[in-house]
Design a protein around this motif. Sequence first.
Motif, PDB file in Angstrom:
ATOM      1  N   LEU A 116       0.306   8.847  -9.395  1.00 40.37           N
ATOM      2  CA  LEU A 116       2.186   9.210 -10.224  1.00 40.37           C
ATOM      3  C   LEU A 116       2.066  10.877 -10.577  1.00 40.37           C
ATOM      4  N   SER A 117       1.235  11.255  -9.919  1.00 41.21           N
ATOM      5  CA  SER A 117       1.673  12.589 -10.720  1.00 41.21           C
ATOM      6  C   SER A 117       2.478  13.839  -9.657  1.00 41.21           C
ATOM      7  N   GLU A 118       2.824  13.149  -8.759  1.00 39.51           N
ATOM      8  CA  GLU A 118       3.610  14.023  -7.018  1.00 39.51           C
ATOM      9  C   GLU A 118       4.814  13.122  -7.653  1.00 39.51           C
ATOM     10  N   THR A 119       4.839  11.991  -7.108  1.00 34.45           N
ATOM     11  CA  THR A 119       5.794  10.978  -7.144  1.00 34.45           C
ATOM     12  C   THR A 119       7.253  10.550  -8.166  1.00 34.45           C
ATOM     13  N   LEU A 120       6.104  10.805  -9.763  1.00 34.38           N
ATOM     14  CA  LEU A 120       6.701  10.089 -11.059  1.00 34.38           C
ATOM     15  C   LEU A 120       5.995  11.743 -12.106  1.00 34.38           C
ATOM     16  N   ILE A 132       0.777   2.466 -13.770  1.00 27.22           N
ATOM     17  CA  ILE A 132       0.304   3.071 -12.474  1.00 27.22           C
ATOM     18  C   ILE A 132       1.936   1.594 -11.671  1.00 27.22           C
ATOM     19  N   GLY A 133       1.802   1.107 -12.398  1.00 27.14           N
ATOM     20  CA  GLY A 133       2.883  -0.449 -12.463  1.00 27.14           C
ATOM     21  C   GLY A 133       4.447   0.605 -11.365  1.00 27.14           C
ATOM     22  N   TYR A 134       5.045   1.040 -12.079  1.00 29.07           N
ATOM     23  CA  TYR A 134       5.687   2.480 -11.849  1.00 29.07           C
ATOM     24  C   TYR A 134       5.757   2.674 -10.105  1.00 29.07           C
ATOM     25  N   ALA A 135       4.765   3.381 -10.216  1.00 32.13           N
ATOM     26  CA  ALA A 135       3.529   4.117  -9.009  1.00 32.13           C
ATOM     27  C   ALA A 135       4.702   3.027  -7.409  1.00 32.13           C
ATOM     28  N   PRO A 136       5.736   4.148  -7.108  1.00 34.76           N
ATOM     29  CA  PRO A 136       6.285   2.923  -5.366  1.00 34.76           C
ATOM     30  C   PRO A 136       5.796   2.216  -5.137  1.00 34.76           C
ATOM     31  N   PRO A 137       4.069   2.375  -4.273  1.00 35.72           N
ATOM     32  CA  PRO A 137       3.635   1.418  -3.494  1.00 35.72           C
ATOM     33  C   PRO A 137       3.564   0.368  -4.461  1.00 35.72           C
TER      34      PRO A 137
END
Length: 186
Positions: free
Chosen positions: A14-18, A55-60
Motif C-alpha cells: 500500500l505505501s507507494e501505490t496507495l 490490502i485487497g485494494y492493492a493493485p496486484p
Amino acid sequence: MAIGWAYDLAKELLSETLPRRWAHTQGVATCARRLGPVMGERAEVLEAAAVLHDIGYAPPLVHTGFHPLDGARHLLAACVADDRVVRLVANHSFALLEADERGLQAELANEFPLLDDPLLVDALVYCDMTTTPDGERTTSQKRVAEILGRYGEDSVVGRFIRRAAPEIHESVGRVQAAASELGIVL
C-alpha cells in the motif's frame, strides 16, 4: 503471534501505490494498539487484522474488485496469517452487507465464515470506522458521512454504508462501553 510480517506486507502493498490508504491503515492499526487492554490475549490478532484489513485494494491483489474478499484470499493463499485474522479481514466493517450489494455474499460467507467473537469483530469495526482516510481519529457518524460523500449515496458503497450505518454505530458503542467498564478512555 509476532505481527511484524503484517506491517511489512501491508506497507509493501500500500505505501507507494496507495499512500492515503496506507495512512488510513496505519491509523486503524494505532487504534487497535490502543484497544490492547480491552482485547487482552486477542490484542495481536486485532492489530494484525487492522493493519491488513485494506490490502485487497492493492493493485496486484484486485480480482473481484471487492477488497475484503481479495485481501482475505491473498492471505489465505500465502498461508501467512492466523485464520482469525483472515476471517476478520474478509468480514471487516460489515462486509457481508457490501458483498450482498455486489452479488458476492454467498461467496464471501462460504469461503470466510464470520468469526464467532463479537468483541473482536466489533473492535475492528471500531478501529476502521473511527479513523479517517488520512489516519486521523473521527467519530463513526463523521466517517459514515465522509464515505457517503466520497462514493455517492447511490453507488454500491453508498448503498452498503447506508445499510450498515446503524450496525456500525452499535459496534462502536459496544467497544466504547467495554473500554469504559475497564476505566479506559478511548
